[in-house]
Design a protein around this motif. Structure first.
Motif, short mmCIF file in Angstrom:
data_model
loop_
_atom_site.label_atom_id
_atom_site.label_comp_id
_atom_site.label_asym_id
_atom_site.label_seq_id
_atom_site.Cartn_x
_atom_site.Cartn_y
_atom_site.Cartn_z
N ASP A 28 0.85 -1.20 0.00
CA ASP A 28 0.00 0.00 0.00
C ASP A 28 0.88 1.25 0.00
OD1 ASP A 28 -2.12 1.70 0.08
OD2 ASP A 28 -2.79 1.17 2.09
N LYS A 76 -2.02 4.50 -6.77
CA LYS A 76 -2.92 3.43 -6.35
C LYS A 76 -4.20 3.39 -7.17
CE LYS A 76 -5.00 1.31 -2.26
NZ LYS A 76 -5.24 1.43 -0.81
N GLN A 115 -6.28 0.19 -8.80
CA GLN A 115 -7.45 -0.13 -7.99
C GLN A 115 -8.33 -1.21 -8.61
OE1 GLN A 115 -7.91 1.14 -4.79
NE2 GLN A 115 -9.31 -0.60 -4.80
N ILE A 156 -2.24 -7.41 1.83
CA ILE A 156 -1.32 -6.28 1.94
C ILE A 156 -0.07 -6.73 2.68
CG2 ILE A 156 -1.02 -3.94 2.83
CD1 ILE A 156 -4.03 -3.59 2.73
#
Length: 254
Positions: A8, A121, A125, A135
């Protein structure tokens, strides 16, 4: 074991690439079938992170391949990396790729694990929503995969429609056959007309994770949905009698 992961992060996060590589080694250590760690980049010019981490000389060698014990470490580009039609032997580190680029290799038979490092990101997505990857985080000097959260599912009627579609088409070829293609277009057109929302990411996630579709085939459904959601139209499928399909799905749920 989970086989899709992401970090992330965004932008120039050199540490993320080091974490991804170390986790790839960890995966290979626990899986004797893994023979290669692939750094997958958009093009030969997109290796800045690796240059800073390992140096330009090592990066040049990585394009040819470097042996580390029983593993082959190699840089491949979206253009050069291909489906080898072999057993799953590769850990792919997706270096700053967008969803479309990652989707391209999702169904490769030689790919066992994917570790994605986003550049932005939002560009990753769709893949994150579709595959629901774990993650990666560092805890107590170890790299661990955080438990996935359950992805939201489309409405019960949308689920019923795609369960029916899955039963009547040849799922090994998706909707490539003209009859399957026409049926899929009819179903998507029906759902677009009578449902309040058609979220292509959510639906593709359901197709892949719940109904067992290959990503490349689910993306054909995504294209149809996105076409209608953008205010455009596609050719094919029925335009009349759509209410009959919708009533059939609704009655099954009653």
């Amino acid at each position: 074991m989970d086989n899709r992961f992401y970090i992330d992060t965004y932008g120039n996060d050199d540490d993320a690439y080091d974490v991804a590589y170390k986790f790839a080694l960890k995966l290979a250590k626990g899986d004797d079938n893994i023979k290669k760690i692939i750094f997958l980049v958009a093009s030969k010019n997109n290796t800045g992170w690796l240059d800073r981490l390992y140096g330009e000389t090592t990066v040049k060698q990585l394009f040819r391949g470097i042996r580390k014990d029983t593993l082959l470490l190699k840089i491949e580009t979206i253009k050069t990396y291909s489906d080898s039609y072999s057993n799953a032997t590769d850990v792919v580190i997706a270096c700053g790729l967008n969803s479309k680029e990652i989707f391209k290799v999702e169904d490769f038979r030689n790919v066992e694990y994917i570790i994605a490092i986003p550049w932005l990101k939002e560009l990753t997505q769709s893949w994150i929503t579709t595959k629901n990857p774990s993650i990666l985080k560092i805890e107590k000097d170890d790299i661990v995969a955080e438990t996935k959260t359950e992805n939201p599912k489309p409405s019960a009627i949308i689920q019923e429609a795609f369960i029916e579609l899955t039963k009547v088409i040849n799922t090994s070829t998706g909707i490539s056959h003209h009859m399957d293609n026409a049926r899929a277009k009819t179903y998507v057109r029906t759902l677009y007309k009578y449902e309040t929302e058609l979220n292509s990411d959510m639906i593709c996630s359901y197709l892949v994770n719940e109904l067992g579709w290959e990503v490349r085939h689910s993306n054909d459904i995504r294209k149809l949905i996105d076409t209608l959601n953008s205010g455009k139209y596609f050719v094919g499928g029925d335009k009349t009698g759509l209410q009959n399909h919708y009533k059939r799905w609704k009655n099954r749920l009653a």
